[in-house]
Design a protein around this motif. Sequence first.
Motif, PDB file in Angstrom:
ATOM      1  N   GLY A 117     -12.654 -15.439 -46.920  1.00 12.47           N
ATOM      2  CA  GLY A 117     -11.945 -16.699 -47.068  1.00 12.47           C
ATOM      3  C   GLY A 117     -11.949 -17.278 -48.465  1.00 12.47           C
ATOM      4  N   PHE A 118     -12.416 -16.515 -49.451  1.00  7.77           N
ATOM      5  CA  PHE A 118     -12.431 -16.980 -50.833  1.00  7.77           C
ATOM      6  C   PHE A 118     -11.207 -16.439 -51.569  1.00  7.77           C
ATOM      7  CE2 PHE A 118     -17.196 -16.653 -50.093  1.00  7.77           C
ATOM      8  CZ  PHE A 118     -17.318 -17.998 -49.779  1.00  7.77           C
ATOM      9  N   SER A 119     -10.562 -17.285 -52.346  1.00 10.01           N
ATOM     10  CA  SER A 119      -9.356 -16.884 -53.065  1.00 10.01           C
ATOM     11  C   SER A 119      -9.682 -15.861 -54.141  1.00 10.01           C
ATOM     12  CB  SER A 119      -8.699 -18.108 -53.710  1.00 10.01           C
ATOM     13  OG  SER A 119      -7.648 -17.722 -54.558  1.00 10.01           O
ATOM     14  N   SER A 120      -9.191 -14.650 -53.976  1.00  9.42           N
ATOM     15  CA  SER A 120      -9.510 -13.583 -54.926  1.00  9.42           C
ATOM     16  C   SER A 120      -8.828 -13.798 -56.270  1.00  9.42           C
ATOM     17  CB  SER A 120      -9.115 -12.222 -54.344  1.00  9.42           C
ATOM     18  OG  SER A 120      -7.728 -12.184 -54.048  1.00  9.42           O
TER      19      SER A 120
ATOM     20  N   GLU B  42      -1.156 -15.050 -50.358  1.00  8.29           N
ATOM     21  CA  GLU B  42      -2.517 -15.582 -50.442  1.00  8.29           C
ATOM     22  C   GLU B  42      -2.716 -16.685 -49.409  1.00  8.29           C
ATOM     23  OE1 GLU B  42      -3.097 -16.861 -54.474  1.00  8.29           O
ATOM     24  OE2 GLU B  42      -2.064 -15.095 -55.238  1.00  8.29           O
ATOM     25  N   LEU B  43      -1.720 -17.560 -49.273  1.00 10.27           N
ATOM     26  CA  LEU B  43      -1.823 -18.649 -48.315  1.00 10.27           C
ATOM     27  C   LEU B  43      -1.925 -18.106 -46.896  1.00 10.27           C
ATOM     28  CD1 LEU B  43      -1.781 -21.681 -47.757  1.00 10.27           C
ATOM     29  CD2 LEU B  43       0.718 -21.552 -47.669  1.00 10.27           C
TER      30      LEU B  43
ATOM     31  N   ALA C 182      -5.513 -23.795 -55.227  1.00  6.35           N
ATOM     32  CA  ALA C 182      -4.961 -22.998 -56.321  1.00  6.35           C
ATOM     33  C   ALA C 182      -3.969 -21.943 -55.859  1.00  6.35           C
ATOM     34  CB  ALA C 182      -6.101 -22.319 -57.085  1.00  6.35           C
ATOM     35  N   VAL C 183      -3.689 -21.873 -54.565  1.00 10.38           N
ATOM     36  CA  VAL C 183      -2.773 -20.858 -54.033  1.00 10.38           C
ATOM     37  C   VAL C 183      -1.390 -21.005 -54.672  1.00 10.38           C
ATOM     38  CG1 VAL C 183      -1.464 -20.186 -51.993  1.00 10.38           C
ATOM     39  CG2 VAL C 183      -3.928 -20.455 -51.847  1.00 10.38           C
TER      40      VAL C 183
END
Length: 351
Positions: free
Chosen positions: A121-124, A203-204, A197-198
């Motif tokens: 669940g962390f934005s890569s 990503e969303l 930051a998406v």
Amino acid sequence: MTAAAEAASPGTGTVPGPEQATRRGSDFTALLQTARARGLLRPRRLRYAASLAVDLAVYVGVWVVVWLLGETWWALFLAVPAALFTTRLAFFGHDVSHRQVARTARMNNVLAWCMGDLVTGFSSRWWADKHAKHHGNPNLVGEDPDVDPGALIWTKEQAGARRGGRFGVWTARYQAELLFPLLLLEAINLRVTGLQAVRRPRELVLQVTHLIVYLGGLLLVLGPGRAAVFIAIHQALVGLHLGVAFVPGHTGMPMPPTNSRWDFLRKQVLTTRNVRGGAATHWFMGGLNHQIEHHLFPSMPRSNLRSAGALVRAHCAEVGVPYASDSLKESMVLAMRYLREVGTPHDSPDP
């Protein structure tokens, strides 16, 4: 604290000046050539595949047992291994972002989306962009986002800027004591910041899918009350684990002056601290106990960092660059001492 660390830490020694820091640009070139000759930069794909398979199997197994136990408070004990292996997968995402794992950039990106946005669940992408800036200028105020003022401040100048508010002055003054409570919130902070930051629909979709499965699954299996407690424990321990792995690496180490001309070797080594320990420490910290080697060779596979350590230490001794290495306990004590020191400027009155 080691003599090398004393020579490199603020308040305990002198930071090399521009003249010393910019001497021979070939210092790192020689080290890089030696590392390549010894095969330390070669990919370890089978090693990564085996490690990921084990971590994923345990991670999935934990959630299966949670599902089998159902609505019982005993399931809350599984929040501990769930947190441990969530962090293990986050470490894998870190390595993927550094192109350590797969042969192509595309495959590394796919793995980063899977392990980061979907599984943990962390934005890569957000984290990779932020982390790249950190690697480019570690501990350099204005360039390294990790030392931007926020919940914590990193310089006396940043502390002085908070004089206008009593709460800001108080949090800066006691930030060393607040460090561990703040780390308990770090996983939530990373999730929220990543969502904000998406920029791309993919990503969303991945991050929202993670949230639906994670939150919805726990609510369905445990019920609202137990699910809320499980989530609180799980996220708090993930944040604490990540913090203990990342905080010792740079906190309390020299911060380059503005417009510094330190060469690559000194920029990376002087601002970084290793954490001494054996195989258990290496496993628990996902290889980040070898921060110096990781900063010098970001694409070096995690399993090669230990071998590179002796090489880098000897090279630093040869060229006269301090090499800081302390135990995990010592590193955290030094980090907290530094946070306490910078939290109160000498000319700032008590709040």
